[in-house]
Design a protein around this motif. Sequence first.
Motif, PDB file in Angstrom:
ATOM      1  N   CYS A 179       0.859  -1.183   0.000  1.00  0.00           N
ATOM      2  CA  CYS A 179       0.000   0.000   0.000  1.00  0.00           C
ATOM      3  C   CYS A 179       0.895   1.232   0.000  1.00  0.00           C
ATOM      4  O   CYS A 179       2.049   1.181   0.429  1.00  0.00           O
ATOM      5  CB  CYS A 179      -0.944   0.014   1.204  1.00  0.00           C
ATOM      6  SG  CYS A 179      -0.120   0.161   2.790  1.00  0.00           S
ATOM      7  N   THR A 180       0.376   2.307  -0.498  1.00  0.00           N
ATOM      8  CA  THR A 180       1.106   3.575  -0.583  1.00  0.00           C
ATOM      9  C   THR A 180       0.355   4.637   0.201  1.00  0.00           C
ATOM     10  O   THR A 180      -0.873   4.695   0.160  1.00  0.00           O
ATOM     11  CB  THR A 180       1.265   4.019  -2.042  1.00  0.00           C
ATOM     12  OG1 THR A 180       1.947   2.995  -2.764  1.00  0.00           O
ATOM     13  CG2 THR A 180       2.061   5.320  -2.139  1.00  0.00           C
ATOM     14  N   VAL A 181       1.093   5.470   0.906  1.00  0.00           N
ATOM     15  CA  VAL A 181       0.467   6.503   1.720  1.00  0.00           C
ATOM     16  C   VAL A 181       1.327   7.764   1.664  1.00  0.00           C
ATOM     17  O   VAL A 181       2.559   7.688   1.526  1.00  0.00           O
ATOM     18  CB  VAL A 181       0.301   6.020   3.179  1.00  0.00           C
ATOM     19  CG1 VAL A 181       1.661   5.785   3.834  1.00  0.00           C
ATOM     20  CG2 VAL A 181      -0.509   7.003   4.005  1.00  0.00           C
ATOM     21  N   THR A 182       0.683   8.905   1.737  1.00  0.00           N
ATOM     22  CA  THR A 182       1.370  10.194   1.852  1.00  0.00           C
ATOM     23  C   THR A 182       1.040  10.788   3.201  1.00  0.00           C
ATOM     24  O   THR A 182      -0.137  10.927   3.562  1.00  0.00           O
ATOM     25  CB  THR A 182       0.944  11.162   0.742  1.00  0.00           C
ATOM     26  OG1 THR A 182       1.260  10.598  -0.537  1.00  0.00           O
ATOM     27  CG2 THR A 182       1.657  12.508   0.886  1.00  0.00           C
ATOM     28  N   THR A 183       2.056  11.128   3.969  1.00  0.00           N
ATOM     29  CA  THR A 183       1.821  11.718   5.283  1.00  0.00           C
ATOM     30  C   THR A 183       1.276  13.136   5.129  1.00  0.00           C
ATOM     31  O   THR A 183       1.695  13.884   4.239  1.00  0.00           O
ATOM     32  CB  THR A 183       3.109  11.751   6.115  1.00  0.00           C
ATOM     33  OG1 THR A 183       4.149  12.366   5.346  1.00  0.00           O
ATOM     34  CG2 THR A 183       3.531  10.351   6.510  1.00  0.00           C
ATOM     35  N   PRO A 184       0.337  13.521   5.974  1.00  0.00           N
ATOM     36  CA  PRO A 184      -0.245  14.858   5.880  1.00  0.00           C
ATOM     37  C   PRO A 184       0.703  15.926   6.423  1.00  0.00           C
ATOM     38  O   PRO A 184       1.695  15.608   7.075  1.00  0.00           O
ATOM     39  CB  PRO A 184      -1.506  14.749   6.741  1.00  0.00           C
ATOM     40  CG  PRO A 184      -1.184  13.687   7.730  1.00  0.00           C
ATOM     41  CD  PRO A 184      -0.296  12.699   7.017  1.00  0.00           C
ATOM     42  N   GLY A 262      -4.969  14.750  -7.931  1.00  0.00           N
ATOM     43  CA  GLY A 262      -5.840  15.911  -7.749  1.00  0.00           C
ATOM     44  C   GLY A 262      -6.517  15.989  -6.397  1.00  0.00           C
ATOM     45  O   GLY A 262      -7.081  17.023  -6.036  1.00  0.00           O
ATOM     46  N   SER A 263      -6.464  14.910  -5.640  1.00  0.00           N
ATOM     47  CA  SER A 263      -7.064  14.922  -4.305  1.00  0.00           C
ATOM     48  C   SER A 263      -6.127  15.608  -3.310  1.00  0.00           C
ATOM     49  O   SER A 263      -4.966  15.885  -3.609  1.00  0.00           O
ATOM     50  CB  SER A 263      -7.376  13.493  -3.847  1.00  0.00           C
ATOM     51  OG  SER A 263      -6.191  12.736  -3.742  1.00  0.00           O
ATOM     52  N   LYS A 264      -6.646  15.857  -2.125  1.00  0.00           N
ATOM     53  CA  LYS A 264      -5.872  16.526  -1.075  1.00  0.00           C
ATOM     54  C   LYS A 264      -5.827  15.640   0.163  1.00  0.00           C
ATOM     55  O   LYS A 264      -6.791  14.954   0.485  1.00  0.00           O
ATOM     56  CB  LYS A 264      -6.501  17.870  -0.709  1.00  0.00           C
ATOM     57  CG  LYS A 264      -6.576  18.894  -1.825  1.00  0.00           C
ATOM     58  CD  LYS A 264      -7.198  20.182  -1.309  1.00  0.00           C
ATOM     59  CE  LYS A 264      -7.280  21.264  -2.387  1.00  0.00           C
ATOM     60  NZ  LYS A 264      -8.270  20.917  -3.421  1.00  0.00           N
ATOM     61  N   ILE A 265      -4.704  15.700   0.850  1.00  0.00           N
ATOM     62  CA  ILE A 265      -4.600  15.046   2.154  1.00  0.00           C
ATOM     63  C   ILE A 265      -4.392  16.148   3.185  1.00  0.00           C
ATOM     64  O   ILE A 265      -3.491  16.980   3.056  1.00  0.00           O
ATOM     65  CB  ILE A 265      -3.479  13.997   2.189  1.00  0.00           C
ATOM     66  CG1 ILE A 265      -3.431  13.330   3.563  1.00  0.00           C
ATOM     67  CG2 ILE A 265      -2.121  14.568   1.817  1.00  0.00           C
ATOM     68  CD1 ILE A 265      -2.576  12.100   3.617  1.00  0.00           C
ATOM     69  N   PHE A 266      -5.266  16.169   4.200  1.00  0.00           N
ATOM     70  CA  PHE A 266      -5.293  17.262   5.162  1.00  0.00           C
ATOM     71  C   PHE A 266      -4.609  16.876   6.470  1.00  0.00           C
ATOM     72  O   PHE A 266      -4.708  15.731   6.929  1.00  0.00           O
ATOM     73  CB  PHE A 266      -6.728  17.670   5.473  1.00  0.00           C
ATOM     74  CG  PHE A 266      -7.423  18.354   4.327  1.00  0.00           C
ATOM     75  CD1 PHE A 266      -7.347  19.723   4.168  1.00  0.00           C
ATOM     76  CD2 PHE A 266      -8.146  17.614   3.404  1.00  0.00           C
ATOM     77  CE1 PHE A 266      -7.984  20.358   3.118  1.00  0.00           C
ATOM     78  CE2 PHE A 266      -8.785  18.236   2.349  1.00  0.00           C
ATOM     79  CZ  PHE A 266      -8.704  19.609   2.201  1.00  0.00           C
ATOM     80  N   GLY A 267      -3.947  17.838   7.064  1.00  0.00           N
ATOM     81  CA  GLY A 267      -3.457  17.687   8.414  1.00  0.00           C
ATOM     82  C   GLY A 267      -4.562  18.004   9.400  1.00  0.00           C
ATOM     83  O   GLY A 267      -5.706  18.273   9.028  1.00  0.00           O
ATOM     84  N   VAL A 268      -4.228  17.982  10.688  1.00  0.00           N
ATOM     85  CA  VAL A 268      -5.226  18.261  11.718  1.00  0.00           C
ATOM     86  C   VAL A 268      -5.350  19.764  11.919  1.00  0.00           C
ATOM     87  O   VAL A 268      -4.451  20.544  11.590  1.00  0.00           O
ATOM     88  CB  VAL A 268      -4.859  17.575  13.052  1.00  0.00           C
ATOM     89  CG1 VAL A 268      -4.851  16.070  12.878  1.00  0.00           C
ATOM     90  CG2 VAL A 268      -3.504  18.064  13.550  1.00  0.00           C
ATOM     91  N   TYR A 269      -6.489  20.154  12.470  1.00  0.00           N
ATOM     92  CA  TYR A 269      -6.746  21.574  12.718  1.00  0.00           C
ATOM     93  C   TYR A 269      -5.906  22.088  13.893  1.00  0.00           C
ATOM     94  O   TYR A 269      -5.610  21.355  14.842  1.00  0.00           O
ATOM     95  CB  TYR A 269      -8.217  21.794  13.053  1.00  0.00           C
ATOM     96  CG  TYR A 269      -9.121  21.909  11.842  1.00  0.00           C
ATOM     97  CD1 TYR A 269      -9.071  23.031  11.020  1.00  0.00           C
ATOM     98  CD2 TYR A 269     -10.027  20.906  11.538  1.00  0.00           C
ATOM     99  CE1 TYR A 269      -9.897  23.152   9.923  1.00  0.00           C
ATOM    100  CE2 TYR A 269     -10.867  21.019  10.437  1.00  0.00           C
ATOM    101  CZ  TYR A 269     -10.798  22.141   9.636  1.00  0.00           C
ATOM    102  OH  TYR A 269     -11.626  22.263   8.548  1.00  0.00           O
TER     103      TYR A 269
END
Length: 372
Positions: A179-184, A262-269
Amino acid sequence: YNVVNVEAPGNPIDFATESSEDYNIKLTWSAVEDADGYEVSRYSNKTEKQQVIANTADTVFYDEFVKQDAEYTYIIRAYKQLSSGQKVFNASNNTANINVNNLNLEITELNDNSVTIRWHPIEGAAGYEIWRYDSDKTEPEVISRIYNNETTWKDEKLMTCQEYRYEVVAMGRGLYSECTVTTPPAKPTLNSVAKTGYAGIQVKWSKVEGADGYEVLRTDAKGNKLTKKFANGATVSWKNTALKTGTKYTYKVRAYKQLADGSKIFGVYSAAKAATPVLNKPVIKSLTAGSKSITVKWNKVEGANGYEVYRSTAKNGKYTRVMTIKNGSTLSWKNTKLVKGKTYYYKVKAYRVVDKKNVYSSISLSKYTKSK
């Protein structure tokens, strides 16, 4: 030779699939009497196409061209071979399904500097090997080996906004999953939320390394929400205008990373902060005494629809409203019919009409003088 008069063979029975250690799929079935051969077709959820992959006289077939993390459906049909080369098939067929990779690796938790992965246990596995492919490295590396029944693992101290690919190998079985993941991005710091006059609030936050943009979430006193988006990682402030005077607004901000699809990966608020746009406090500029009168003058307050003048006969006494001015441009008032030689104290506050109600500024400091 008349094709119509040729009786089709029956269907194969006991059709089964099995995944072997070297990633092949083994197909087996029972022989069909009078069959000259068997046609094997395959359907993959990856390609969404059905294709004939073999014609064989055997009752065992190994499919060596399968991919991991895919589900396959196999169709087996017996046939009679005619002298013309044509085949006569039974009208029905048998099918069997198999998931090539039953490790089913998945991400269960993702943070800006860690990821937790989980997989299904594999019977007969001696343990599990975890490989990681970093976007900034050319070669993968084994980062952990597990020799117990654990099927979860947490990778900590990762870089923010980085892509990582993980492979888990079931040792002794050859099966693997990836699996592949991008850290936020990291969590921003909301540096300040401050009112800028009667209808504005200035929001400022820290720059987040690797972020491609930000989202600011605003919530008003009634719970209404607004999201303001900034598609620039260098933008670290926003002046929110056209707000209601006297209404409390709460803000928090998060960063995001734009992915290749084109999608976004969000960090925490960030932690939330609030501010309320209000009118500035008036300042009494002068008190001019006349014959049994005093003229009060004050500065113009931006956004004010009017002013109220308060008076007392003692510095720390009770102040009573003595005049309401319904014009934001009127900046003086003459108080007449006063007692000669008496000292009077004055204060002024501004107001703005919001939803048919007056919203007030703080009251000014007092000034005093004697009437003549």
